[in-house]
Every structure is written in C-alpha cells, then in structure tokens.
Design an enzyme around this catalytic site. Structure first.
Site, PDB file in Angstrom:
ATOM      1  N   CYS A   1       0.853  -1.118  -0.162  1.00  0.00           N
ATOM      2  CA  CYS A   1       0.064   0.286   0.074  1.00  0.00           C
ATOM      3  C   CYS A   1       1.038   1.109   0.356  1.00  0.00           C
ATOM      4  O   CYS A   1       0.246   2.002  -0.496  1.00  0.00           O
ATOM      5  CB  CYS A   1      -0.676  -0.066   1.551  1.00  0.00           C
ATOM      6  SG  CYS A   1      -1.920  -1.911   0.745  1.00  0.00           S
TER       7      CYS A   1
ATOM      8  N   HIS B   1      -4.258   6.752   2.287  1.00  0.00           N
ATOM      9  CA  HIS B   1      -3.803   5.861   1.696  1.00  0.00           C
ATOM     10  C   HIS B   1      -5.493   5.345   2.334  1.00  0.00           C
ATOM     11  O   HIS B   1      -5.735   5.465   3.917  1.00  0.00           O
ATOM     12  CB  HIS B   1      -3.364   4.426   2.364  1.00  0.00           C
ATOM     13  CG  HIS B   1      -3.260   3.140   2.070  1.00  0.00           C
ATOM     14  ND1 HIS B   1      -3.737   2.774   0.739  1.00  0.00           N
ATOM     15  CD2 HIS B   1      -3.333   1.801   2.637  1.00  0.00           C
ATOM     16  CE1 HIS B   1      -4.476   1.514   0.967  1.00  0.00           C
ATOM     17  NE2 HIS B   1      -3.542   0.838   1.892  1.00  0.00           N
TER      18      HIS B   1
ATOM     19  N   ASN C   1      -9.700  -0.083  -0.323  1.00  0.00           N
ATOM     20  CA  ASN C   1      -8.990  -0.222  -0.137  1.00  0.00           C
ATOM     21  C   ASN C   1      -7.592  -0.697  -1.683  1.00  0.00           C
ATOM     22  O   ASN C   1      -8.314  -1.908  -2.357  1.00  0.00           O
ATOM     23  CB  ASN C   1      -7.745  -0.942   0.643  1.00  0.00           C
ATOM     24  CG  ASN C   1      -6.132  -1.031   1.217  1.00  0.00           C
ATOM     25  OD1 ASN C   1      -5.701  -0.517   0.089  1.00  0.00           O
ATOM     26  ND2 ASN C   1      -6.119  -1.369   2.016  1.00  0.00           N
TER      27      ASN C   1
HETATM   28  O1  UT7 Z   1      -3.539  -1.439   3.535  1.00  0.00           O
HETATM   29  C1  UT7 Z   1      -3.180  -2.566   3.878  1.00  0.00           C
HETATM   30  C2  UT7 Z   1      -3.239  -2.242   5.547  1.00  0.00           C
HETATM   31  N1  UT7 Z   1      -4.431  -3.101   6.013  1.00  0.00           N
HETATM   32  C3  UT7 Z   1      -4.771  -2.075   6.908  1.00  0.00           C
HETATM   33  O2  UT7 Z   1      -4.669  -0.667   7.254  1.00  0.00           O
HETATM   34  C4  UT7 Z   1      -6.115  -2.379   7.456  1.00  0.00           C
HETATM   35  C5  UT7 Z   1      -6.270  -2.137   9.253  1.00  0.00           C
HETATM   36  N2  UT7 Z   1      -7.162  -3.294   9.744  1.00  0.00           N
HETATM   37  C6  UT7 Z   1      -7.896  -3.246   9.808  1.00  0.00           C
HETATM   38  O3  UT7 Z   1      -8.253  -1.973   8.638  1.00  0.00           O
HETATM   39  C7  UT7 Z   1      -9.539  -3.514  10.069  1.00  0.00           C
HETATM   40  O4  UT7 Z   1      -8.693  -4.386  11.478  1.00  0.00           O
HETATM   41  C8  UT7 Z   1     -10.135  -4.543   9.598  1.00  0.00           C
HETATM   42  C9  UT7 Z   1     -11.422  -4.207   8.798  1.00  0.00           C
HETATM   43  C10 UT7 Z   1      -9.919  -5.489   9.027  1.00  0.00           C
HETATM   44  C11 UT7 Z   1     -11.268  -5.590  11.014  1.00  0.00           C
HETATM   45  O5  UT7 Z   1     -11.531  -4.430  11.671  1.00  0.00           O
HETATM   46  P1  UT7 Z   1     -11.834  -4.717  13.341  1.00  0.00           P
HETATM   47  O6  UT7 Z   1     -12.288  -3.353  14.105  1.00  0.00           O
HETATM   48  O7  UT7 Z   1      -9.910  -4.564  14.084  1.00  0.00           O
HETATM   49  O8  UT7 Z   1     -12.409  -6.471  13.392  1.00  0.00           O
HETATM   50  P2  UT7 Z   1     -12.011  -7.331  14.354  1.00  0.00           P
HETATM   51  O9  UT7 Z   1     -10.550  -8.260  12.632  1.00  0.00           O
HETATM   52  O10 UT7 Z   1     -11.164  -7.209  15.238  1.00  0.00           O
HETATM   53  O11 UT7 Z   1     -12.847  -8.369  13.950  1.00  0.00           O
HETATM   54  C12 UT7 Z   1     -14.117  -7.979  14.905  1.00  0.00           C
HETATM   55  C13 UT7 Z   1     -15.357  -8.984  14.773  1.00  0.00           C
HETATM   56  C14 UT7 Z   1     -14.765 -10.984  14.633  1.00  0.00           C
HETATM   57  O12 UT7 Z   1     -15.768 -11.646  15.089  1.00  0.00           O
HETATM   58  P3  UT7 Z   1     -15.790 -11.548  17.478  1.00  0.00           P
HETATM   59  O13 UT7 Z   1     -14.204 -12.394  16.934  1.00  0.00           O
HETATM   60  O14 UT7 Z   1     -15.554 -10.416  17.123  1.00  0.00           O
HETATM   61  O15 UT7 Z   1     -17.088 -12.801  17.250  1.00  0.00           O
HETATM   62  C15 UT7 Z   1     -14.476 -10.672  13.736  1.00  0.00           C
HETATM   63  O16 UT7 Z   1     -14.911 -12.050  13.288  1.00  0.00           O
HETATM   64  O17 UT7 Z   1     -15.833  -9.263  13.488  1.00  0.00           O
HETATM   65  C16 UT7 Z   1     -16.003 -10.375  12.948  1.00  0.00           C
HETATM   66  N3  UT7 Z   1     -15.841  -9.478  11.128  1.00  0.00           N
HETATM   67  C17 UT7 Z   1     -16.699  -9.663  10.102  1.00  0.00           C
HETATM   68  N4  UT7 Z   1     -18.329  -9.817  10.727  1.00  0.00           N
HETATM   69  C18 UT7 Z   1     -18.942  -8.977   9.882  1.00  0.00           C
HETATM   70  C19 UT7 Z   1     -14.585  -9.488  10.876  1.00  0.00           C
HETATM   71  N5  UT7 Z   1     -15.198  -9.606   9.219  1.00  0.00           N
HETATM   72  C20 UT7 Z   1     -16.281  -9.647   9.394  1.00  0.00           C
HETATM   73  C21 UT7 Z   1     -17.180  -8.780   8.137  1.00  0.00           C
HETATM   74  N6  UT7 Z   1     -18.174  -9.213   8.355  1.00  0.00           N
HETATM   75  N7  UT7 Z   1     -16.714  -8.683   6.877  1.00  0.00           N
END
Ligand code: UT7
Length: 327
Positions: A114, A254, A284
């Site tokens: 990225c 980004h 993204n």
């Molecule tokens: O560009 C390259 C660099 N990348 C980034 O900068 C990405 C950085 N990370 C992020 O933007 C975020 O971490 C994400 C958008 C990828 C995820 O958001 P988050 O708030 O960190 O969610 P999480 O991974 O902590 O997941 C929270 C919950 C989990 O469920 P439980 O364990 O709390 O029951 C996940 O399983 O949300 C669940 N989950 C989803 N639920 C519905 C993960 N993906 C999804 C989804 N829809 N698509």
C-alpha cells in the site's frame, strides 16, 4: 545552478466498470453493509473483469497522455507500483510500457504494497531532480481481486481494483516534491502476506488446497501498526518542513480504513475538509489509492497547495511525501 524539483504535472485514473457492493458481498459471506460501513467506511469497490493489472495501468497511462497531449515516445521512464503483477516476471511496468506505446522508456516495478505509490513517486522524483530525465510516469495499480479469497470475510470486504498514473516533470519554480520519509520493517510479514507462489512456498497442490495464494491479514495487528505509524510519519514530515496544520492544504491518505484516516488527520490537526477520501467508492486498491485520490480531487487543487501523501501497508512499509501542487 538553479535547483530542479520534480513536479506532478498531470494525473489520470482508471477504474473497472463492475461495482461490487456491500449488498452483493453480504450474499457471498457472513457480513453486512452495517458492519463493513461502520468498521471501514467502504460501501462498494470495483472489480476488473476484462483484463489484468497491466491493462488497468495502461488505460490510465494512455488516458493521461491523451489528456496532456503528450507523445508516448517522449516518456523516458515508467515506474509501476504493484503487488499484483501480471507475472512473477517480466515486470508489469515492462508490459504497461508496451501496451501504452512507450517505446523509448525503460521500466521497472516497485513492490511496497500500500506504500507502493509513495515509494515509486519518491524514486521517480530522483531521476528528474538530477536533470537526467524530463518525463517520468509513476503508476499505482493493483488488481486485488486476483489474490483475494472471496470466502474470507475478513479480507474480501476491504479490497478493490484500480489504477492511477501521474506524470513527473522538472519544475524551476520550487513546486513539486519537497521531501519524503520512507520506512520498512520486514518483521511485519507475519501479519499481512500472500504466503504461497514465491520462493518461500512455491505453488503446489497443497498450497492451492490450503488457499495460500490469497492475501492473509491479521486485521487487528495491522490496524495497530497502521494507526500509529501513518499518523506519526505524517506529523514528522510536517515538523521537519516547519508546516503547521494551517499550512497544510490537503492530506492524501492511503484508503485502507476510515478510522485510520481519521486518526492520521487528527494527529496532524487537520479538519475533514482538508482530507481526501474516496474509500466509500473504491475500497482499498493498495498501490492505486493515492493517485486515485489525486485524480478525484484534481479540480479542487490549486497551484502552490501544500499536500501530504501518507501510507501504510504490507511489508510493513510506510511513509509520507510532502509536495507543492504545480498547476
Ligand atoms: O492497506 C494495507 C494495510 N491494511 C490495513 O490497514 C487494514 C487494517 N485493519 C483494519 O482495517 C481492520 O482491522 C479490519 C477492517 C480489517 C477489521 O476491523 P476490526 O474492527 O479490527 O475487526 P476484527 O478483526 O477485530 O473483528 C471483529 C469481529 C470478529 O468477530 P468476533 O471474534 O468479535 O466474534 C470478526 O470475526 O468482526 C468479525 N468480522 C466480521 N464481521 C462481519 C471480521 N470481518 C467481518 C465482516 N463482517 N466482514
């Protein structure tokens, strides 16, 4: 001798026609428009259905040259930032140069995920500043749909396809790129990687069965690093150039997550009106996000505007570029 700076003198994007909405994704995996919008800010993204990474880039480059009325034979060098190369080799830049008719240019790829566009922009600027070249094209292009697992809800909702290209030319009025700060930390490989298909894990039946040719991301970990480092480097480049929040006209961040963008803008003391955002439309696009922002906002930019581009990505890689808009 008069100092030469490298200025962006034109920008053009290319986005595939197909729109993949949150609604459609909700039918493929267990997710919802509400979750995606509140956690990332993304509403829809584009998917390339009639070609590959070099095709998107070549369309952006051709559009740029037509718009600027420049002969493709006048281009000295093209640098393509991508992690979704058409092939392991030859480089995608090679293929783009051929497809866009840049018969006199040499070409190479930059792989910095990225942060690819700011890495490539900083690199390209050096060839202009030395006086060696007069016209350098820098492209950020990624067809993320080619490496995304559409059964993995943690990654498939985030990424999209797209390309953006800029032309760099010498400037004698002090416009263009003023400074850059770039970083990398290879220990980040564990949190964001396409595990198979390279020398570490060549393609085999097992790698395919285990779905290892797709992007794997530990979102929470990457989020932590991204928030801290993108905000920090953006503040540092302001400080090093004695810029206050009043001096900065635009932040071009980004587009990975609206929450990371907000945190960066907050650290820089910038109001929302000064922040370029198009994540809701394209998601993204990895190396494509920054030139696509510049393209979307081009009509609002004024000569002399102080602009900070800032990114964080796989690798880990991160950094910022400070430039003065030249037209
Ligand atoms: O560009 C390259 C660099 N990348 C980034 O900068 C990405 C950085 N990370 C992020 O933007 C975020 O971490 C994400 C958008 C990828 C995820 O958001 P988050 O708030 O960190 O969610 P999480 O991974 O902590 O997941 C929270 C919950 C989990 O469920 P439980 O364990 O709390 O029951 C996940 O399983 O949300 C669940 N989950 C989803 N639920 C519905 C993960 N993906 C999804 C989804 N829809 N698509």
């Amino acid at each position: 001798m008069e100092k030469i700076t490298a200025a962006i003198t034109g920008v053009q994007g290319y986005l595939p026609d197909y729109i993949l909405t949150n609604e459609e994704l909700s039918k493929k995996v267990d997710t919802s428009d509400e979750w995606i919008t509140s956690r990332t800010g993304i509403k829809e993204r584009r998917i390339m259905k009639d070609g590959c990474t070099s095709d998107m880039a070549a369309r952006a480059v051709k559009g740029l040259l037509e718009k600027m009325n420049i002969d493709p034979m006048d281009i000295d060098l093209i640098i393509v930032a991508t992690v979704t190369a058409d092939y392991p080799f030859p480089s995608t830049a090679n293929l783009v140069a051929d497809k866009a008719g840049l018969k006199k240019a040499w070409s190479f790829d930059v792989n910095a995920a990225c942060s690819g566009f700011i890495y490539a922009l900083s690199t390209g600027s050096q060839f202009i500043e030395t006086g060696k070249y007069k016209k350098v094209i820098v492209v950020g292009t990624d067809m993320m749909s080619s490496i995304i697992d559409y059964t993995d809800r943690a990654t498939c909702v985030i990424f999209g396809d797209g390309a953006g290209a800029v032309l760099l030319e010498p400037n004698h009025e002090g416009m263009g790129i003023q400074d850059f700060m770039l970083h990398s930390d290879g220990s980040g490989v564990q949190y964001l990687v396409q595990p198979a298909g390279g020398a570490a894990k060549p393609a085999s039946h097992e790698t395919v069965d285990e779905r290892l040719h797709y992007v794997k991301q530990e979102g929470k970990q990457v989020f932590k690093f991204a928030v801290t480092n993108m905000a920090e480097v953006s503040a540092q480049i302001m400080e090093r150039n004695n810029l206050t929040s009043e001096d900065v006209d635009w932040l071009v961040p980004h587009q990975a997550n609206l929450r990371i963008i907000d945190a960066t803008a907050q650290r820089m003391g910038l109001p929302n009106e000064k922040v370029m955002i198009n994540i809701q439309k394209y998601g993204n696009t990895t190396a494509g996000t920054l030139p696509l922002c510049l393209w979307d906002y081009e009509s609002q930019l004024k000569k002399g505007d102080n602009i900070i581009l800032s990114a964080f990505g796989g690798g880990f890689t991160w950094g910022a570029v400070y430039l003065k808009w030249a037209y």
